[in-house]
Design a protein around this motif. Sequence first.
Motif, mmCIF file in Angstrom:
data_model
loop_
_atom_site.group_PDB
_atom_site.id
_atom_site.type_symbol
_atom_site.label_atom_id
_atom_site.label_comp_id
_atom_site.label_asym_id
_atom_site.label_seq_id
_atom_site.Cartn_x
_atom_site.Cartn_y
_atom_site.Cartn_z
ATOM 1 N N ASN A 1 0.809 -1.222 0.000
ATOM 2 C CA ASN A 1 0.000 0.000 0.000
ATOM 3 C C ASN A 1 0.842 1.270 0.000
ATOM 4 O OD1 ASN A 1 -2.739 -1.019 -0.084
ATOM 5 N ND2 ASN A 1 -2.344 -1.890 1.925
ATOM 6 N N ALA A 2 2.141 1.121 0.288
ATOM 7 C CA ALA A 2 3.053 2.262 0.197
ATOM 8 C C ALA A 2 3.629 2.395 -1.208
ATOM 9 C CB ALA A 2 4.185 2.119 1.211
ATOM 10 N N GLY A 3 3.259 1.481 -2.105
ATOM 11 C CA GLY A 3 3.708 1.563 -3.487
ATOM 12 C C GLY A 3 5.103 1.035 -3.732
ATOM 13 N N SER A 8 -7.297 -4.197 0.557
ATOM 14 C CA SER A 8 -6.632 -4.556 -0.699
ATOM 15 C C SER A 8 -7.532 -5.452 -1.534
ATOM 16 C CB SER A 8 -5.317 -5.283 -0.416
ATOM 17 O OG SER A 8 -5.575 -6.496 0.270
ATOM 18 N N ASP A 9 -7.185 -5.602 -2.797
ATOM 19 C CA ASP A 9 -7.830 -6.586 -3.664
ATOM 20 C C ASP A 9 -6.994 -7.857 -3.626
ATOM 21 O OD1 ASP A 9 -9.756 -4.735 -4.407
ATOM 22 O OD2 ASP A 9 -8.619 -4.071 -6.174
ATOM 23 N N SER A 10 -7.593 -8.988 -3.941
ATOM 24 C CA SER A 10 -6.823 -10.229 -3.965
ATOM 25 C C SER A 10 -7.445 -11.227 -4.923
ATOM 26 C CB SER A 10 -6.739 -10.851 -2.568
ATOM 27 O OG SER A 10 -8.022 -11.208 -2.081
ATOM 28 N N SER A 11 -6.596 -12.084 -5.445
ATOM 29 C CA SER A 11 -7.021 -13.143 -6.356
ATOM 30 C C SER A 11 -6.558 -14.475 -5.797
ATOM 31 C CB SER A 11 -6.405 -12.930 -7.749
ATOM 32 O OG SER A 11 -6.789 -11.682 -8.286
ATOM 33 N N GLY A 39 -3.972 -15.933 -1.374
ATOM 34 C CA GLY A 39 -4.242 -14.996 -2.452
ATOM 35 C C GLY A 39 -3.032 -14.178 -2.852
ATOM 36 N N VAL A 40 -3.088 -13.646 -4.077
ATOM 37 C CA VAL A 40 -2.121 -12.657 -4.552
ATOM 38 C C VAL A 40 -2.801 -11.296 -4.397
ATOM 39 C CG1 VAL A 40 -0.799 -11.807 -6.517
ATOM 40 C CG2 VAL A 40 -1.088 -14.275 -6.180
ATOM 41 N N PHE A 41 -2.133 -10.387 -3.697
ATOM 42 C CA PHE A 41 -2.760 -9.125 -3.317
ATOM 43 C C PHE A 41 -2.275 -7.955 -4.161
ATOM 44 C CE2 PHE A 41 -3.262 -11.926 0.210
ATOM 45 C CZ PHE A 41 -4.476 -11.589 0.785
ATOM 46 N N THR A 42 -3.214 -7.056 -4.448
ATOM 47 C CA THR A 42 -2.929 -5.795 -5.131
ATOM 48 C C THR A 42 -3.603 -4.675 -4.340
ATOM 49 O OG1 THR A 42 -4.841 -6.273 -6.556
ATOM 50 C CG2 THR A 42 -2.667 -6.720 -7.467
ATOM 51 N N ARG A 43 -3.245 -3.449 -4.656
ATOM 52 C CA ARG A 43 -3.859 -2.327 -3.950
ATOM 53 C C ARG A 43 -5.356 -2.241 -4.240
ATOM 54 N NH1 ARG A 43 1.317 -0.904 -4.811
ATOM 55 N NH2 ARG A 43 0.971 -0.471 -7.012
ATOM 56 N N LYS A 44 -6.097 -1.759 -3.267
ATOM 57 C CA LYS A 44 -7.550 -1.661 -3.386
ATOM 58 C C LYS A 44 -7.934 -0.791 -4.578
ATOM 59 C CE LYS A 44 -11.453 -2.797 -1.245
ATOM 60 N NZ LYS A 44 -11.797 -4.198 -0.931
ATOM 61 N N GLY A 45 -8.741 -1.362 -5.477
ATOM 62 C CA GLY A 45 -9.205 -0.617 -6.644
ATOM 63 C C GLY A 45 -8.160 -0.375 -7.709
ATOM 64 N N ASP A 46 -7.028 -1.060 -7.622
ATOM 65 C CA ASP A 46 -5.932 -0.862 -8.574
ATOM 66 C C ASP A 46 -6.317 -1.382 -9.960
ATOM 67 O OD1 ASP A 46 -3.268 -1.225 -9.943
ATOM 68 O OD2 ASP A 46 -2.544 -0.596 -7.973
ATOM 69 N N LYS A 47 -5.832 -0.706 -10.989
ATOM 70 C CA LYS A 47 -6.061 -1.162 -12.366
ATOM 71 C C LYS A 47 -5.495 -2.549 -12.596
ATOM 72 C CE LYS A 47 -5.901 3.456 -14.490
ATOM 73 N NZ LYS A 47 -5.157 4.314 -15.472
ATOM 74 N N LEU A 48 -4.483 -2.905 -11.819
ATOM 75 C CA LEU A 48 -3.791 -4.175 -12.009
ATOM 76 C C LEU A 48 -4.588 -5.369 -11.476
ATOM 77 C CD1 LEU A 48 -1.045 -5.298 -13.032
ATOM 78 C CD2 LEU A 48 -0.187 -5.026 -10.695
ATOM 79 N N SER A 49 -5.518 -5.135 -10.583
ATOM 80 C CA SER A 49 -6.205 -6.224 -9.883
ATOM 81 C C SER A 49 -6.865 -7.228 -10.820
ATOM 82 C CB SER A 49 -7.245 -5.653 -8.914
ATOM 83 O OG SER A 49 -6.632 -4.854 -7.926
ATOM 84 N N GLY A 50 -7.641 -6.744 -11.762
ATOM 85 C CA GLY A 50 -8.323 -7.642 -12.691
ATOM 86 C C GLY A 50 -7.348 -8.427 -13.544
ATOM 87 N N SER A 51 -6.265 -7.787 -13.956
ATOM 88 C CA SER A 51 -5.254 -8.453 -14.785
ATOM 89 C C SER A 51 -4.561 -9.571 -14.033
ATOM 90 C CB SER A 51 -4.221 -7.433 -15.268
ATOM 91 O OG SER A 51 -4.819 -6.451 -16.092
#
Length: 285
Positions: free
Chosen positions: A105-107, A126-129, A241-253
């Motif tokens: 979350n700090a990038g 965060s988002d997660s897959s 899960g694999v986590f990405t930032r909440k609402g990140d463009k990368l999440s769906g990918s």
Amino acid sequence: MKLRVLGFAGIAAAALVLTACSSSPAAGGSASSGASAKAPAGLMDASTLTACIDPEYAPLESYKNGSSGDVVGFDADGVRALAKHWGVTPKFNITSFDGLMPALNAGRCDIVWSGLYQSDARKAISDSSPYMQAGPTAVAAPGLAGKLRKQEDLCGLRVVTQAASANSADVTALSKKCEADGKKPISHSDYPQTAQTVLAVVNGKADVLVETNVGAAYIASQNEGKLAVAKGVFPAETTFGVFTRKGDKLSGSVGRGLKALYQDGTLKKIAEQYKLDTASLDVYK
């Protein structure tokens, strides 16, 4: 080995960025020199996939030489495979376990792929897959392991677990169920360290060790011919899960990329390399 979903972390590591070598397992060819046409939107660097990881949890992630060298393991090779799928360079940001989500979350990385389960608390920030199911597993001598097919098969046996673990609580509850069903209770013993539980079974002081499926696979691989995993005794009850930032463009990918690697058999091959139960990858069924 205490399951990381319980919050037990490995030793803290410096936030050192390591670029993955193509000679590492499942590295997937040479590094990309620029942005790929397949690279998804949302990467901090269009030519690089940076993953925060804590290499203290074999066989998911660990240093190849114990405390140095390439980061290897299912998660680490999964990062390499996802980077290859997108035509970018994989890079690891080595981070202590409790610093993984803050670093994301700090990038400081695009994703966290490091043996974290999809808890409500993590999903709130965060988002997660999903990519793997986890849960307790029975480990025993090969002859006995082949006969263990359900939880009730442990009734009357000598079972060891690591003290203060969820597995210990599960065995205690199972023993009570054995008695309630008119069967012999489990002779249950706890040991402070995982190594002690392994030795108890290898030396014949216990019949079965109950560990997480991830830890069990590693234990069996280190004691080949002496110990084996009894598959299907316990249900998988946790999802990594694999986590990405909440609402990140990368999440769906990330979600689509993981599914593609599952469907084309890439994740299965990596799991087999580290002697993990490939059925644990069936999170899309």
